[in-house]
Design a protein around this motif. Structure first.
Motif, short mmCIF file in Angstrom:
data_model
loop_
_atom_site.label_atom_id
_atom_site.label_comp_id
_atom_site.label_asym_id
_atom_site.label_seq_id
_atom_site.Cartn_x
_atom_site.Cartn_y
_atom_site.Cartn_z
N TYR A 168 -2.71 -5.44 0.47
CA TYR A 168 -4.21 -4.54 0.93
C TYR A 168 -3.05 -3.20 -0.30
O TYR A 168 -3.55 -2.80 -0.64
CB TYR A 168 -3.49 -4.02 2.61
CG TYR A 168 -3.15 -2.95 2.86
CD1 TYR A 168 -5.09 -2.68 3.53
CD2 TYR A 168 -3.16 -1.34 2.84
CE1 TYR A 168 -5.52 -2.11 4.06
CE2 TYR A 168 -3.64 -0.33 3.43
CZ TYR A 168 -4.86 -0.03 4.15
OH TYR A 168 -5.76 0.58 4.71
N ASP A 169 -2.21 -3.24 -0.62
CA ASP A 169 -1.51 -1.69 -1.28
C ASP A 169 -1.52 -2.08 -2.32
O ASP A 169 -2.11 -0.85 -3.12
CB ASP A 169 -0.14 -1.72 -1.14
CG ASP A 169 0.24 -1.31 0.72
OD1 ASP A 169 -0.27 -0.99 0.82
OD2 ASP A 169 2.28 -1.53 0.67
N GLY A 170 -0.98 -3.17 -3.11
CA GLY A 170 -2.45 -4.03 -4.21
C GLY A 170 -0.64 -3.99 -5.09
O GLY A 170 -0.54 -3.79 -6.06
N ARG A 171 0.52 -4.21 -4.42
CA ARG A 171 1.48 -4.96 -4.48
C ARG A 171 1.96 -5.76 -5.24
O ARG A 171 1.06 -6.73 -5.15
CB ARG A 171 2.51 -4.03 -4.14
CG ARG A 171 2.71 -2.76 -3.69
CD ARG A 171 3.68 -2.58 -2.54
NE ARG A 171 3.56 -2.73 -1.26
CZ ARG A 171 4.58 -3.06 -0.78
NH1 ARG A 171 5.67 -3.18 -0.33
NH2 ARG A 171 3.66 -3.84 0.60
N PRO A 172 2.89 -5.79 -6.12
CA PRO A 172 2.82 -7.55 -6.77
C PRO A 172 3.56 -8.72 -5.52
O PRO A 172 4.17 -7.85 -4.38
CB PRO A 172 4.03 -7.68 -8.15
CG PRO A 172 3.61 -6.07 -8.17
CD PRO A 172 3.57 -5.20 -7.26
#
Length: 361
Positions: free
Chosen positions: A209-213
């Motif tokens: 959702y956050d676009g983190r790895p």
């Protein structure tokens, strides 16, 4: 014949079983004896877990579930023909008709509870007197749920058991003492258990959702189906008193996606490694070791079992993985039956297997 009660208290509720032992291997139900020579006559369930307060597991809450459950079980036993005469009620003897037409008197009770080792002080202090007053029972065993899982899986022989459901604990014995690994709750441990897997899956969803790895769009999509929009998840989760069970409810979603989603598969592989680490720590250090896997988590099937078995083979080449004979509720019945017949040989331990009546002798 002895009449015994087994109780299995965990994060998903409380289960109760009435059992009997009989010379010749069967009782009046006509059913075959289970492990330990005890036959399950009737079972019932309370869906809510026992409350936990400042003193740990709440004995009044458990007793409020247990006494009606005893009445229910005895009524079902009578309806099934295990006891045909009119029940005799009254304080000190809740019971129905026994094999000779007299009252059914419980000879022993064994209670296996999640958190008994660390949160069971109030139960150990108050339940012996309360059960003797209410049921006339003097033979009582208070056990960690890992001990009843062990008894159900391997009986009273040496080995190690991994009990995995909402939490995870490994327990082993050479019959002189216990070797425990993990079981420290969802904040400090229970590594590889249902809440651990579910939390890892939800974290991967939030990362996506956050676009983190490390995120998984597949898990994010599934999380939103189960729980709703991602930003609302903390408000739904954090206030819950049954948070471990809620986290564990997402573990099957992780397993279902693991065939196509590498993040989900990686979570299960990591869980398998944690489970095998605990099994290796719990196995008796000398001689061969039987290892049994028990608990609802393993109903996830091959997505978890395949990596678990591979990890066990790698870390414990001298061990043999064996099927569990029965589950923790059956193990509680086995402990109660052994206590009633004077044949309980599992090691006593203040937090893991406490038999208060022995201390009074």
């Amino acid at each position: 014949m002895s009449w015994v009660l087994g109780v299995d208290s965990g994060g998903s509720g409380v289960r109760f079983a009435l059992g009997s032992t009989a010379a010749g291997g069967t009782d009046r139900t006509g059913g075959p004896p289970g492990p330990g020579g005890v036959t399950t006559v009737a079972t019932t369930t309370s869906a809510e877990p026992v409350r936990t307060g400042p003193r740990g597991l709440d004995p009044a809450d458990l007793l409020a579930r247990l006494l009606p459950a005893v009445d229910t079980l005895l009524a079902r036993a009578e309806a099934a023909g295990a006891a045909g005469a009119e029940r005799r009620a009254g304080a000190g003897n809740r019971g129905g008709a026994g094999s000779a037409g007299g009252p059914v008197v419980l000879d022993a009770v064994a209670i296996g509870a999640a958190g008994m080792a660390t949160l069971g002080a109030a139960l150990r202090a108050e339940l012996p007197g309360a059960l003797e007053h209410a049921l006339g029972v003097r033979r009582l065993a208070l056990a960690a749920d890992a001990v009843t899982a062990y008894a159900g899986a391997l009986g009273q022989r040496p080995g190690a058991v991994v009990a995995a459901g909402t939490g995870m604990i490994a327990l082993g014995t050479d019959l002189t003492g216990w070797r425990r690994a993990d079981g420290w709750g969802h904040l400090l441990g229970d590594c590889g258990g249902g809440a651990w897997i579910g939390r890892a899956g939800l974290e991967a969803a939030m990362r996506a959702y956050d676009g983190r790895p490390g995120g998984s769009p597949a898990l994010l999509s599934r999380m939103e189906v189960v729980f709703g929009p991602a930003p609302e998840l903390p408000g739904l989760l954090y206030p819950r008193s049954d948070r471990p069970a809620v986290l564990a409810s997402f573990a099957p979603e992780v397993a279902a996606l693991s065939g196509d989603d590498p993040v989900s598969a990686g979570i299960l592989a990591a869980a398998a490694a944690r489970i095998a680490e605990s099994a290796a720590a719990a196995c008796p250090p000398e001689g061969p070791c039987e290892v049994a896997l028990t608990g609802g988590l393993f109903k996830l099937g091959d997505p978890l079992l395949v990596p678990v078995r591979a990890e066990l083979a790698d870390r414990l080449p001298h061990a043999t993985t064996v099927p569990a004979a029965t589950g923790p509720l059956g193990g509680a019945l086995l402990v109660a039956a052994a206590l009633a017949t004077g044949s309980l040989t599992l090691p006593r331990d203040p937090g893991l297997l406490n038999v208060p009546t022995e201390q009074d002798r």
